[in-house]
Structures are given as structure tokens and as C-alpha cells.
Design a protein around this motif. Structure first.
Motif, PDB file in Angstrom:
ATOM      1  N   MET A 199       0.828  -1.204   0.000  1.00  0.00           N
ATOM      2  CA  MET A 199       0.000   0.000   0.000  1.00  0.00           C
ATOM      3  C   MET A 199       0.863   1.255   0.000  1.00  0.00           C
ATOM      4  SD  MET A 199      -3.224  -0.876  -0.139  1.00  0.00           S
ATOM      5  CE  MET A 199      -4.131   0.541   0.448  1.00  0.00           C
ATOM      6  N   VAL A 200       1.979   1.223   0.758  1.00  0.00           N
ATOM      7  CA  VAL A 200       2.871   2.381   0.818  1.00  0.00           C
ATOM      8  C   VAL A 200       3.645   2.541  -0.482  1.00  0.00           C
ATOM      9  CG1 VAL A 200       4.892   3.347   1.972  1.00  0.00           C
ATOM     10  CG2 VAL A 200       3.062   2.320   3.317  1.00  0.00           C
ATOM     11  N   LEU A 201       4.134   1.415  -1.027  1.00  0.00           N
ATOM     12  CA  LEU A 201       4.968   1.495  -2.225  1.00  0.00           C
ATOM     13  C   LEU A 201       4.197   1.955  -3.454  1.00  0.00           C
ATOM     14  CD1 LEU A 201       7.243  -1.687  -2.042  1.00  0.00           C
ATOM     15  CD2 LEU A 201       7.936   0.683  -1.794  1.00  0.00           C
ATOM     16  N   PHE A 202       2.957   1.430  -3.642  1.00  0.00           N
ATOM     17  CA  PHE A 202       2.262   1.650  -4.902  1.00  0.00           C
ATOM     18  C   PHE A 202       0.991   2.484  -4.766  1.00  0.00           C
ATOM     19  CE2 PHE A 202       5.309  -1.031  -6.481  1.00  0.00           C
ATOM     20  CZ  PHE A 202       5.261  -2.338  -5.966  1.00  0.00           C
ATOM     21  N   SER A 203       0.527   2.759  -3.545  1.00  0.00           N
ATOM     22  CA  SER A 203      -0.701   3.529  -3.304  1.00  0.00           C
ATOM     23  C   SER A 203      -1.883   3.026  -4.135  1.00  0.00           C
ATOM     24  CB  SER A 203      -0.455   5.023  -3.596  1.00  0.00           C
ATOM     25  OG  SER A 203       0.561   5.534  -2.775  1.00  0.00           O
ATOM     26  N   PRO A 204      -2.152   1.715  -4.121  1.00  0.00           N
ATOM     27  CA  PRO A 204      -3.282   1.197  -4.893  1.00  0.00           C
ATOM     28  C   PRO A 204      -4.597   1.408  -4.153  1.00  0.00           C
ATOM     29  CG  PRO A 204      -2.254  -0.596  -3.730  1.00  0.00           C
ATOM     30  CD  PRO A 204      -1.456   0.649  -3.399  1.00  0.00           C
ATOM     31  N   GLU A 205      -5.718   1.165  -4.853  1.00  0.00           N
ATOM     32  CA  GLU A 205      -7.020   1.231  -4.195  1.00  0.00           C
ATOM     33  C   GLU A 205      -7.196   0.060  -3.240  1.00  0.00           C
ATOM     34  OE1 GLU A 205      -9.284   3.362  -8.003  1.00  0.00           O
ATOM     35  OE2 GLU A 205      -9.975   1.427  -7.244  1.00  0.00           O
ATOM     36  N   ARG A 206      -6.633  -1.083  -3.602  1.00  0.00           N
ATOM     37  CA  ARG A 206      -6.713  -2.251  -2.730  1.00  0.00           C
ATOM     38  C   ARG A 206      -5.575  -3.208  -3.070  1.00  0.00           C
ATOM     39  NH1 ARG A 206     -11.551  -6.163  -5.227  1.00  0.00           N
ATOM     40  NH2 ARG A 206     -10.775  -6.168  -7.385  1.00  0.00           N
ATOM     41  N   GLU A 217       7.777  -0.429 -13.954  1.00  0.00           N
ATOM     42  CA  GLU A 217       8.640  -0.122 -12.807  1.00  0.00           C
ATOM     43  C   GLU A 217       8.116  -0.792 -11.544  1.00  0.00           C
ATOM     44  OE1 GLU A 217       9.742   3.772 -10.037  1.00  0.00           O
ATOM     45  OE2 GLU A 217       8.861   4.053 -12.032  1.00  0.00           O
ATOM     46  N   TYR A 218       6.771  -0.764 -11.360  1.00  0.00           N
ATOM     47  CA  TYR A 218       6.174  -1.388 -10.186  1.00  0.00           C
ATOM     48  C   TYR A 218       6.407  -2.896 -10.187  1.00  0.00           C
ATOM     49  CZ  TYR A 218       3.653   2.996  -9.330  1.00  0.00           C
ATOM     50  OH  TYR A 218       3.334   4.300  -9.062  1.00  0.00           O
ATOM     51  N   LEU A 219       6.324  -3.524 -11.358  1.00  0.00           N
ATOM     52  CA  LEU A 219       6.559  -4.968 -11.450  1.00  0.00           C
ATOM     53  C   LEU A 219       7.995  -5.317 -11.061  1.00  0.00           C
ATOM     54  CD1 LEU A 219       4.589  -5.905 -14.689  1.00  0.00           C
ATOM     55  CD2 LEU A 219       4.227  -6.878 -12.417  1.00  0.00           C
ATOM     56  N   ILE A 258      -0.233 -15.756  -3.765  1.00  0.00           N
ATOM     57  CA  ILE A 258      -0.356 -14.830  -4.899  1.00  0.00           C
ATOM     58  C   ILE A 258      -0.857 -13.496  -4.363  1.00  0.00           C
ATOM     59  CG2 ILE A 258      -1.479 -14.369  -7.118  1.00  0.00           C
ATOM     60  CD1 ILE A 258      -1.852 -17.412  -7.396  1.00  0.00           C
ATOM     61  N   VAL A 259      -0.174 -12.435  -4.729  1.00  0.00           N
ATOM     62  CA  VAL A 259      -0.551 -11.097  -4.291  1.00  0.00           C
ATOM     63  C   VAL A 259      -1.198 -10.344  -5.450  1.00  0.00           C
ATOM     64  CG1 VAL A 259       1.667 -10.033  -4.892  1.00  0.00           C
ATOM     65  CG2 VAL A 259       0.271  -9.023  -3.093  1.00  0.00           C
ATOM     66  N   HIS A 260      -2.128  -9.445  -5.133  1.00  0.00           N
ATOM     67  CA  HIS A 260      -2.809  -8.636  -6.144  1.00  0.00           C
ATOM     68  C   HIS A 260      -2.686  -7.166  -5.779  1.00  0.00           C
ATOM     69  CE1 HIS A 260      -6.768  -7.232  -8.217  1.00  0.00           C
ATOM     70  NE2 HIS A 260      -5.757  -7.169  -9.062  1.00  0.00           N
ATOM     71  N   ILE A 261      -2.223  -6.371  -6.735  1.00  0.00           N
ATOM     72  CA  ILE A 261      -2.171  -4.912  -6.607  1.00  0.00           C
ATOM     73  C   ILE A 261      -3.184  -4.347  -7.588  1.00  0.00           C
ATOM     74  CG2 ILE A 261      -0.690  -2.870  -6.652  1.00  0.00           C
ATOM     75  CD1 ILE A 261       0.267  -4.997  -4.689  1.00  0.00           C
ATOM     76  N   ASP A 262      -4.143  -3.558  -7.113  1.00  0.00           N
ATOM     77  CA  ASP A 262      -5.232  -3.125  -7.985  1.00  0.00           C
ATOM     78  C   ASP A 262      -5.524  -1.639  -7.806  1.00  0.00           C
ATOM     79  OD1 ASP A 262      -8.765  -3.420  -8.151  1.00  0.00           O
ATOM     80  OD2 ASP A 262      -7.390  -3.561  -9.843  1.00  0.00           O
ATOM     81  N   GLY A 263      -5.765  -0.955  -8.934  1.00  0.00           N
ATOM     82  CA  GLY A 263      -6.139   0.451  -8.891  1.00  0.00           C
ATOM     83  C   GLY A 263      -4.981   1.378  -8.613  1.00  0.00           C
ATOM     84  N   ILE A 264      -3.834   1.139  -9.280  1.00  0.00           N
ATOM     85  CA  ILE A 264      -2.683   2.014  -9.074  1.00  0.00           C
ATOM     86  C   ILE A 264      -2.935   3.366  -9.736  1.00  0.00           C
ATOM     87  CG2 ILE A 264      -1.044   0.119  -8.868  1.00  0.00           C
ATOM     88  CD1 ILE A 264      -0.257   0.494 -11.727  1.00  0.00           C
ATOM     89  N   SER A 265      -2.332   4.398  -9.167  1.00  0.00           N
ATOM     90  CA  SER A 265      -2.600   5.763  -9.636  1.00  0.00           C
ATOM     91  C   SER A 265      -1.873   6.105 -10.929  1.00  0.00           C
ATOM     92  CB  SER A 265      -2.201   6.771  -8.547  1.00  0.00           C
ATOM     93  OG  SER A 265      -2.909   6.525  -7.358  1.00  0.00           O
ATOM     94  N   PHE A 266      -0.746   5.410 -11.213  1.00  0.00           N
ATOM     95  CA  PHE A 266       0.056   5.728 -12.387  1.00  0.00           C
ATOM     96  C   PHE A 266       0.276   4.462 -13.214  1.00  0.00           C
ATOM     97  CE2 PHE A 266       0.923   9.936 -10.931  1.00  0.00           C
ATOM     98  CZ  PHE A 266       1.017   9.844  -9.551  1.00  0.00           C
ATOM     99  N   PRO A 267      -0.736   4.085 -14.039  1.00  0.00           N
ATOM    100  CA  PRO A 267      -0.616   2.864 -14.839  1.00  0.00           C
ATOM    101  C   PRO A 267       0.590   2.866 -15.777  1.00  0.00           C
ATOM    102  CG  PRO A 267      -2.878   3.670 -14.831  1.00  0.00           C
ATOM    103  CD  PRO A 267      -2.041   4.735 -14.209  1.00  0.00           C
TER     104      PRO A 267
END
Length: 388
Positions: A47-54, A128-130, A114-123
Motif C-alpha cells: 500500500m505504501v509502495l504503490f498507493s493502490p485502491e486495494r 517499474e512497479y513490477l 499470490i498477491v494482487h495490486i489493484d487500482g494504481i494511480s500511475f498505470p
């Protein structure tokens, strides 16, 4: 030349920010021995690294999936939520809208979840996020494996010998990973420091070559930003050392006697042979309090360091006759980046003290004095002549 300096500042700032986040947060999750705590910390990290919605995580036990764990809680409603995670059959899978991705977490040949990152602010930064997620997932896999092995050691005595071997293997791998993180931080800091020196050198040359007075303000802003980055790098270096060495008994009066008190300020002490069990970086606590007093206390002429007994605790009081702290800032001053300067000194103080359960707060009267109270709990202080 100004454009080149601006670009170099931005690049150095981005590198230092990424380094500070990854190294700081990874250091907090490696070595956790409780799986539930580890997963919660890992999701907080994402959440801190990528600021996703969930963000969510499905743990796997020998191929059998557990329940979806998420931040915020309940972010994956419905019976088919878990199937979305299990659809990720490769190391990672970018979602159809391009605003998120799934990533597998492995340890050795075992798929742990398995982790899920969803709703990132800068698609547009998903590549870079990967890259960051891939590195974090490797360390997370080691930590999760270690947590599960520790749990098995508690629950299953019959397999004790084999599990200890596995634990040692996982801990050895963890130590290697932490050493790599430390090396990465050292190399990154050195590389960024070199770039900052180049920027500062170019600024000095520009001041000689540029005759237009209008350029002085942009040059001053670049210089200030560069020095701020250097301060952040120093913070990362010091923060990395907190808790890395065993705590020890330290005499407060002896520490205070080493303080470099400026002329015009009188430092008084009343500590009665007080010793405190704390991290070896305890002297930095009082040196940073002195630095804070000198820089932000106004016209300070007197500092008094004393102690008070309060039930089963001792309070070390650092008090000056300066301008004090506004009522609305008494807690915020301990947060990183808050205050008249960078706020790093007081942030470090609180973290150093917290290692052995010591707390600090500001209780002075605004406009009259600053008063810092360091509360040392029972067992972490002594006031006699016991040998150290």
C-alpha cells in the motif's frame, strides 16, 4: 546548465525516495515469525509502495488456497474473489485494464501465495512497479517460509530435527537477503552522493559564469533541493543501523558530558547516576535534542537535564528556556519530514528509544519553553553503582 541540474536533481530524488521506501519497509518484515503478522505487514508495504485502491493476498499450502486477506479489510467480496488470484499461472499477470497486476510469491520450488495490486494511480509506471514487486516478492517468500517453519516447530514436535534444518536454511537465506539489501543501500547511497557532488560543483561554477541576477534564485533552489536529498540519504544510513547491534547499559550523565554545547548556552544536569538500557545509538538521542534546541529554540540561554521517579518508571526531562513548541505540533514534530527543517532528527530519536520500550513526548509551554520527557520503563533503568 539549469535544465541539466534540474534533471539530475529529479533523478537523484527519485532514486533516493525509492531506496528509502524499499529498504526501510523490507527491513520491517524480514524475520517475522508469525504468518498472520507477516502478511499484514507485507500488504501494508505494498500500500505504501504503490498507493493502490486495494491489495490482497491468497496464501497457498501445498497447492491448497487459503482465504483472501486484503487491505482494506473486505476489499474482495464474493465467492469467486479467490479464483481471480488463482488465474495467475505465471510469475505475474497484468490485469486487463492495465491498472493492476497479480504476482506469485515463491520460496525455492514452493509457491506460497499470490498477491494482487489493484487500482494504481500511475498505470504508465506499471513496468517499474513490477520490477520492484519482483524484488520484494523474493524477500517476502523467504520471510513467509521462515514464518511457516517457525509455526511448524511450535505445533509439531515429532518433526523437530528436519524442521530446524529447514529453519536454518531459511534463516541463512534471510541473512543473505538482508546483507544484499544493506549492500544495495550502501552502493545506492554512494552513487547518489557522487551525482549530488557533481550537481553542487556545477552550481558553484554556474555562480561564477552566470552574471544574470535572475538566475541566483533558481540556483539557490537547486542547491537547497540537492542538500535536502543528501540529508535524506544520511537519514537512511543512520536508520539502517538502528537495532542492528545489541542494547546495553549506558550512563546518561556521561553521554550528556560529551555534548558540544554552543557558547552562550548553559547546560545543567541532575541525573543521580542514572543508567539506561538502550540501543548503542542512545547518545544520538541527546545530541539531536541539543541540535533541535539550538536550531529551533530561539534565544536559548539555559538547558536543564534532570530525572523524576514516576511509579515504576523514570522520566528524563530535557528542558530549555526557548520559544517552545506550538500546541498543535507537539506530536507532529516526531514525524519524518515535519518541522522547520527536515524533521529527521526527532523522528530518529523516537525510533531509537522505542527499541527498548522507551517513549518520548513534548510537554513544554508554547512561547516559554520546550520540554521533552523521555519515559524509561521498569527494567530499562537503574540509579545505583551496579557494574555495567
Amino acid at each position: 546548465m539549469k535544465e541539466e541540474c534540474d534533471t539530475a536533481v529529479v533523478e537523484a530524488n527519485n532514486k533516493s525516495a525509492t531506496y528509502a521506501l524499499v529498504v526501510d519497509l523490507l527491513g520491517k518484515i524480514t524475520g517475522l515469525k508469525d504468518e498472520e503478522t507477516f502478511i499484514a505487514q507485507m500488504l501494508d508495504l505494498f500500500m505504501v509502495l504503490f498507493s493502490p485502491e486495494r491489495t490482497g493476498f491468497v496464501p497457498l499450502y501445498g497447492g491448497s488456497p487459503g482465504p483472501v486477506i486484503s487491505k482494506p479489510d473486505g476489499a474482495y467480496p464474493g465467492m469467486d474473489a479467490r479464483d481471480q488470484f488463482l488465474a495467475c499461472q505465471e510469475n505475474y499477470l497484468v490485469t486487463g485494464d492495465g491498472k493492476g497486476f497479480f504476482h506469485q510469491v515463491w520460496y525455492d520450488t514452493d509457491l506460497l501465495g499470490i498477491v494482487h495490486i489493484d487500482g494504481i494511480s500511475f498505470p504508465d509506471r506499471i513496468a517499474e512497479y513490477l520490477t520492484i514487486c519482483h524484488f520484494v516478492a523474493q524477500v517476502a517468500g523467504l520471510s513467509l517460509a521462515n514464518a511457516r517453519i517457525c509455526q511448524k516447530l511450535t505445533d509439531t514436535q515429532g518433526e523437530r530435527d528436519n524442521e530446524i534444518t529447514e529453519r536454518k536454511r531459511a534463516e541463512g537465506a534471510l541473512l543473505l537477503a538482508k546483507n544484499k539489501i544493506t549492500l544495495l543501500g550502501s552502493i545506492t547511497r554512494h552513487d547518489i552522493q557522487n551525482h549530488l557532488m557533481v550537481i553542487l560543483g556545477n552550481i558553484a561554477l554556474a555562480r561564477v559564469d552566470v552574471t544574470d541576477p535572475a538566475m541566483e534564485e533558481p540556483l539557490r533552489e537547486i542547491e537547497t533541493a540537492t542538500k535536502t536529498i543528501r540529508s535524506l540519504l544520511d537519514f537512511g544510513r543512520v536508520y539502517q543501523e538502528i537495532g542492528s547491534h545489541g542494547s546495553q547499559w549506558q550512563q546518561i550523565a556521561e553521554i550528556i558530558s560529551l555534548a558540544d554545547v554552543p557558547k552562550g548556552i548553559t547546560l545543567e544536569t541532575d541525573l543521580r547516576d542514572l543508567s539506561v538500557y538502550a540501543d548503542p545509538m542512545l547518545p544520538k538521542v541527546f545530541f539531536n535534542l541539543l541540535d533541535n534546541t539550538v536550531k529551533h529554540g530561539g534565544h536559548v540561554t539555559r538547558i536543564r537535564v534532570s530525572q523524576e521517579q514516576r511509579q515504576n518508571a523514570v522520566v528524563i526531562i530535557w528542558e530549555d528556556d526557548g520559544t517552545g513548541i506550538p500546541a498543535g505540533e507537539k506530536e507532529q514534530i516526531f514525524e519524518r519530514g515535519v518541522g522547520k527543517n527536515t524533521g529527521l532528527g526527532l523522528c530518529l530519536i523516537r525510533k531509537i528509544l522505542a527499541i527498548t520500550g522507551i517513549t518520548i513526548r513534548e510537554t513544554g509551554e508554547p512561547g516559554k519553553c520546550a520540554r521533552f520527557e523521555v519515559l524509561v520503563p521498569a527494567g530499562a533503568y537503574r540509579c545505583d553503582h551496579q557494574p555495567k
